[in-house]
Write a protein that holds these residues in place. Structure first.
Motif, PDB file in Angstrom:
ATOM      1  N   TYR A 117       4.876  -3.516  10.738  1.00 46.04           N
ATOM      2  CA  TYR A 117       4.481  -2.673  11.877  1.00 46.04           C
ATOM      3  C   TYR A 117       3.659  -1.470  11.423  1.00 46.04           C
ATOM      4  N   PRO A 118       3.043  -0.767  12.381  1.00 43.95           N
ATOM      5  CA  PRO A 118       2.262   0.414  12.022  1.00 43.95           C
ATOM      6  C   PRO A 118       3.056   1.371  11.118  1.00 43.95           C
ATOM      7  N   GLY A 119       2.397   1.851  10.105  1.00 43.15           N
ATOM      8  CA  GLY A 119       3.055   2.731   9.133  1.00 43.15           C
ATOM      9  C   GLY A 119       3.467   1.965   7.891  1.00 43.15           C
TER      10      GLY A 119
ATOM     11  N   ASP B   9      18.258   6.759  11.020  1.00 43.04           N
ATOM     12  CA  ASP B   9      17.689   5.693  11.848  1.00 43.04           C
ATOM     13  C   ASP B   9      16.224   5.450  11.513  1.00 43.04           C
ATOM     14  N   LYS B  10      15.801   5.912  10.330  1.00 45.16           N
ATOM     15  CA  LYS B  10      14.380   5.819   9.991  1.00 45.16           C
ATOM     16  C   LYS B  10      14.107   4.784   8.907  1.00 45.16           C
ATOM     17  N   ARG B  11      12.901   4.273   8.963  1.00 47.70           N
ATOM     18  CA  ARG B  11      12.424   3.424   7.882  1.00 47.70           C
ATOM     19  C   ARG B  11      11.407   4.270   7.105  1.00 47.70           C
ATOM     20  N   ILE B  12      11.785   4.595   5.874  1.00 45.38           N
ATOM     21  CA  ILE B  12      10.960   5.508   5.090  1.00 45.38           C
ATOM     22  C   ILE B  12      10.066   4.708   4.146  1.00 45.38           C
ATOM     23  N   ASN B  13       8.789   4.997   4.153  1.00 39.03           N
ATOM     24  CA  ASN B  13       7.858   4.397   3.193  1.00 39.03           C
ATOM     25  C   ASN B  13       7.282   5.511   2.328  1.00 39.03           C
ATOM     26  N   ILE B  14       7.665   5.526   1.048  1.00 40.29           N
ATOM     27  CA  ILE B  14       7.065   6.523   0.145  1.00 40.29           C
ATOM     28  C   ILE B  14       5.935   5.846  -0.609  1.00 40.29           C
ATOM     29  N   LEU B  15       4.773   6.414  -0.533  1.00 46.69           N
ATOM     30  CA  LEU B  15       3.667   5.887  -1.324  1.00 46.69           C
ATOM     31  C   LEU B  15       3.564   6.748  -2.574  1.00 46.69           C
ATOM     32  N   ASP B  16       3.801   6.129  -3.698  1.00 43.30           N
ATOM     33  CA  ASP B  16       3.791   6.870  -4.953  1.00 43.30           C
ATOM     34  C   ASP B  16       2.349   7.068  -5.406  1.00 43.30           C
ATOM     35  N   THR B  17       2.114   8.192  -6.044  1.00 45.36           N
ATOM     36  CA  THR B  17       0.755   8.467  -6.506  1.00 45.36           C
ATOM     37  C   THR B  17       0.794   8.791  -7.984  1.00 45.36           C
ATOM     38  N   PRO B  18      -0.216   8.371  -8.730  1.00 46.39           N
ATOM     39  CA  PRO B  18      -0.190   8.665 -10.159  1.00 46.39           C
ATOM     40  C   PRO B  18      -0.294  10.162 -10.388  1.00 46.39           C
ATOM     41  N   GLY B  19       0.539  10.669 -11.288  1.00 46.89           N
ATOM     42  CA  GLY B  19       0.529  12.109 -11.539  1.00 46.89           C
ATOM     43  C   GLY B  19      -0.631  12.523 -12.423  1.00 46.89           C
ATOM     44  N   HIS B  20      -1.072  11.607 -13.275  1.00 48.71           N
ATOM     45  CA  HIS B  20      -2.097  11.972 -14.250  1.00 48.71           C
ATOM     46  C   HIS B  20      -3.412  12.312 -13.562  1.00 48.71           C
TER      47      HIS B  20
ATOM     48  N   SER C  47      10.731  -3.830  20.075  1.00 53.01           N
ATOM     49  CA  SER C  47       9.327  -3.687  20.468  1.00 53.01           C
ATOM     50  C   SER C  47       8.529  -2.964  19.384  1.00 53.01           C
ATOM     51  N   ASN C  48       7.216  -3.169  19.426  1.00 53.64           N
ATOM     52  CA  ASN C  48       6.329  -2.504  18.474  1.00 53.64           C
ATOM     53  C   ASN C  48       6.520  -0.998  18.492  1.00 53.64           C
ATOM     54  N   LYS C  49       6.662  -0.462  19.708  1.00 55.79           N
ATOM     55  CA  LYS C  49       6.744   0.991  19.865  1.00 55.79           C
ATOM     56  C   LYS C  49       7.989   1.545  19.169  1.00 55.79           C
ATOM     57  N   VAL C  50       9.119   0.874  19.390  1.00 52.84           N
ATOM     58  CA  VAL C  50      10.368   1.325  18.763  1.00 52.84           C
ATOM     59  C   VAL C  50      10.243   1.229  17.245  1.00 52.84           C
ATOM     60  N   GLU C  51       9.712   0.124  16.764  1.00 55.24           N
ATOM     61  CA  GLU C  51       9.547  -0.063  15.320  1.00 55.24           C
ATOM     62  C   GLU C  51       8.635   1.018  14.740  1.00 55.24           C
ATOM     63  N   THR C  52       7.525   1.259  15.429  1.00 57.40           N
ATOM     64  CA  THR C  52       6.560   2.249  14.938  1.00 57.40           C
ATOM     65  C   THR C  52       7.203   3.617  14.852  1.00 57.40           C
ATOM     66  N   GLU C  53       7.939   3.983  15.893  1.00 60.45           N
ATOM     67  CA  GLU C  53       8.497   5.330  15.908  1.00 60.45           C
ATOM     68  C   GLU C  53       9.579   5.554  14.868  1.00 60.45           C
TER      69      GLU C  53
END
Ligand code: G4P
Length: 532
Positions: free
Chosen positions: A357-359, A78-89, A2-8
């Motif tokens: 999914y969300p996130g 049990d997590k799906r991690i999304n790292i958004l990289d940011t420019p250091g400069h 379900s969306n909820k499980v995926e989101t969490e």
């Protein structure tokens, strides 16, 4: 599922730091723990630096600066991690600020020797604007640096956030023995280890026990006992709610390059960090559990292949489920679009996905439909708020060096502005174009890209403005008077909003006093709130 499980399951965050504090190193180690990459120690030969960050642009390769913001996704526990990289400069700070609108929390890296630096303060300011939950990782404990208590004071005073140490260092530099996890009551012994990924973690539930003396020596054990007592007196116990509301930042100590304290950080991060949160729109908050899909574009990445003018729009999903090949509503353009090849990013690999999914952050191939801040929905008419432009710090006038290529120049410059490379202010009346940025480097990026992608030639002539302020008022007469008095300093931004280009702080202040009914906005956030 379900969306909820995926989101969490999802944890979407950014790692931020002043350049050189260890953001790249920490990112790579996290990827290593997540099994997203296999080669430890790759920082040294820079292999991953090149592949894990998306440096599609030629200019970026030349300079070795991560101009781009990219996404790195992996599964951990049990997590799906999304790292958004940011420019250091620092010249690409705007890019980082925008990326921070797409994360749910951040990890802030601080160099133990340098403490709070200039860029650390600016980044934290943006986090505070949105009450983004922050975890602090104090890095490079294998080197001599500031004393932990002093450093924590410095953080509280300069970053305006309360801290709550969850681990505590035992010595530093040559005397560094490890950290004690105050939260889990575990001792984590340090051994320099640039390639492995396992920490030597030992459970010591009572630090009064002689076991501690055996492990780290009596002197260090005594000091740790003393300091732990002080910590309990000075800092409140960890309260997850206060962390989630952005009021308190849990603090970890470690050494990213030695893989030390990183797994501890990641495990606690998985335990306490927020799952995807809702986002504000011009008609209320949209929560992730709403069934209809919605999302916003926070980044546009240009020309993966300079031969085709391809762009990738990075979309953060806020609610519902995104599906490939389904028609979605582009609110600003009032048109329906479907996406046959939405892309997800798993560390080095890109792959086409069927749903998200969300996130999640997905890449949408774009031939010029998107601008930063655009909203996609299932038909609803709202726009997400909060991807503001900040007043630039450096201003230059754009001069066309090849009149035969005027059309290309105009098209190119407007497209680069849509991507958020810089901001444009067109002096009124007329067509003189002032380009504003937060760093010098963008002018070189613009010049290079106009030449290579659009075949246009330009040069930049410095203009001495102090700030660009968006102006609004209900008092039309006062606005007319103001425009007449300041003719040379009135411009429009790319969306036709009125802007005052103030030459000095003093002139801005007097304008504010002389025209009390006019509001002078330092960011464009007000535009997003009035947009319907
Ligand atoms: P950034 O993305 O925040 O700009 O920093 P980055 O990770 O590139 O790290 C900056 C420098 O700090 C690198 O050294 C890196 O190896 C070093 N570093 C990172 N973590 C630690 C640590 O825990 N201890 C110590 N002593 N150094 C650390 P460099 O010499 O610039 O590059 P490299 O040749 O090592 O790759």
């Amino acid at each position: 599922m379900s969306n909820k499980v995926e989101t969490e399951k999802r944890r979407t965050f950014g790692i931020i730091s002043h350049p050189d504090a260890g953001k790249t190193t920490l990112t790579e180690k996290l990827l290593l723990f997540g099994g997203a990459i296999q080669t430890a120690g790759a920082v040294k030969n820079n292999k991953i630096k090149k592949t894990a960050t998306s440096d599609f642009m030629e200019i970026e390769k030349q300079r070795g600066i991560s101009v781009a913001t990219s996404v790195m996704a992996f599964n951990y526990l049990d997590k799906r991690i999304n790292i958004l990289d940011t420019p250091g400069h620092k010249d690409f700070a705007e890019d980082t600020y925008r990326t921070l609108t797409a994360v749910d929390s951040v990890i802030l890296v601080i160099d133990v020797a340098n403490g709070v630096e200039e860029q650390t303060k600016k980044l934290m300011e943006v986090c505070r604007m949105r009450n983004t939950p922050v975890i602090i990782f104090i890095n490079k404990l294998d080197r001599e640096g500031k004393e932990a208590f002093d450093l924590l004071d410095e953080i509280e005073q300069n970053l305006f956030i309360k801290v709550c140490p969850l681990t505590w260092p035992i010595g530093m530099g040559d005397r560094f023995k490890g950290v004690y996890n105050l939260y889990k009551k575990e001792l984590n012994l340090f051994s320099p280890n640039k390639t492995g990924i396992s920490d030597d973690i030992q459970s010591i539930s009572n630090i009064q026990s002689s076991e501690l003396d055996e492990k780290i020596g009596t002197e260090a054990a005594e000091l740790l006992r003393e300091e732990t007592e002080m910590i309990e007196g000075v800092y409140d116990a960890f309260d997850r709610e206060r962390y989630l509301s952005g009021e308190v930042a849990p603090v970890f100590f470690g050494s990213a390059v030695n893989n030390f304290g990183v797994q501890e950080l990641l495990n606690t991060f998985c335990e306490i960090s927020p799952s995807p949160r809702g986002r504000e729109t011009d008609s209320g908050i949209i929560e992730p559990d709403q069934s209809k899909f919605s999302g916003f574009v926070f980044k546009i990445h240009a020309n993966l292949d300079p031969k085709h003018r391809d762009r990738i729009a990075f979309l953060r999903i806020v609610s519902g489920k995104f599906e490939r090949n389904k028609f979605y509503y582009h609110v600003r353009n009032n048109k329906k679009i479907k996406f046959p090849n939405p892309t997800s990013f798993m560390a080095q690999d890109k792959s086409v996905i069927d749903e998200a999914y969300p996130g999640d952050v997905i890449g949408l191939y774009d031939s010029g439909n998107f601008k930063i801040g655009d909203t996609l929905t299932e038909g609803d008419q709202f726009m997400f708020k909060g991807i503001p432009s900040f007043s630039p710090e450096i201003f230059m006038e754009l001069e066309n060096l090849d009149p035969m290529k005027t059309k290309q120049l105009n098209k190119g410059i407007m497209q680069l502005m849509d991507e958020g490379v810089a901001q444009i202010f067109i002096l009124q009346p007329g067509s003189r174009k002032i380009i504003g940025t937060v760093g010098q480097l963008q002018f070189e990026v613009i010049k290079y890209r106009l030449e290579h992608e659009y075949g246009a030639k330009c040069r930049f002539v410095p203009r001495n403005y102090h700030k660009a302020c968006w102006i609004t008022t209900d008092n039309e007469q006062q606005l007319e008077d103001f425009k007449r008095a300041k003719t040379r300093y009135i411009a429009e931004d790319k969306d036709g909003n009125l802007v005052f280009l103030a030459e000095t702080a003093f002139l801005l202040q007097t304008a504010e006093q002389d025209y009390p009914d006019i509001k002078f906005h330092r960011t464009s956030e007000f535009i997003l709130s009035k947009k319907k």
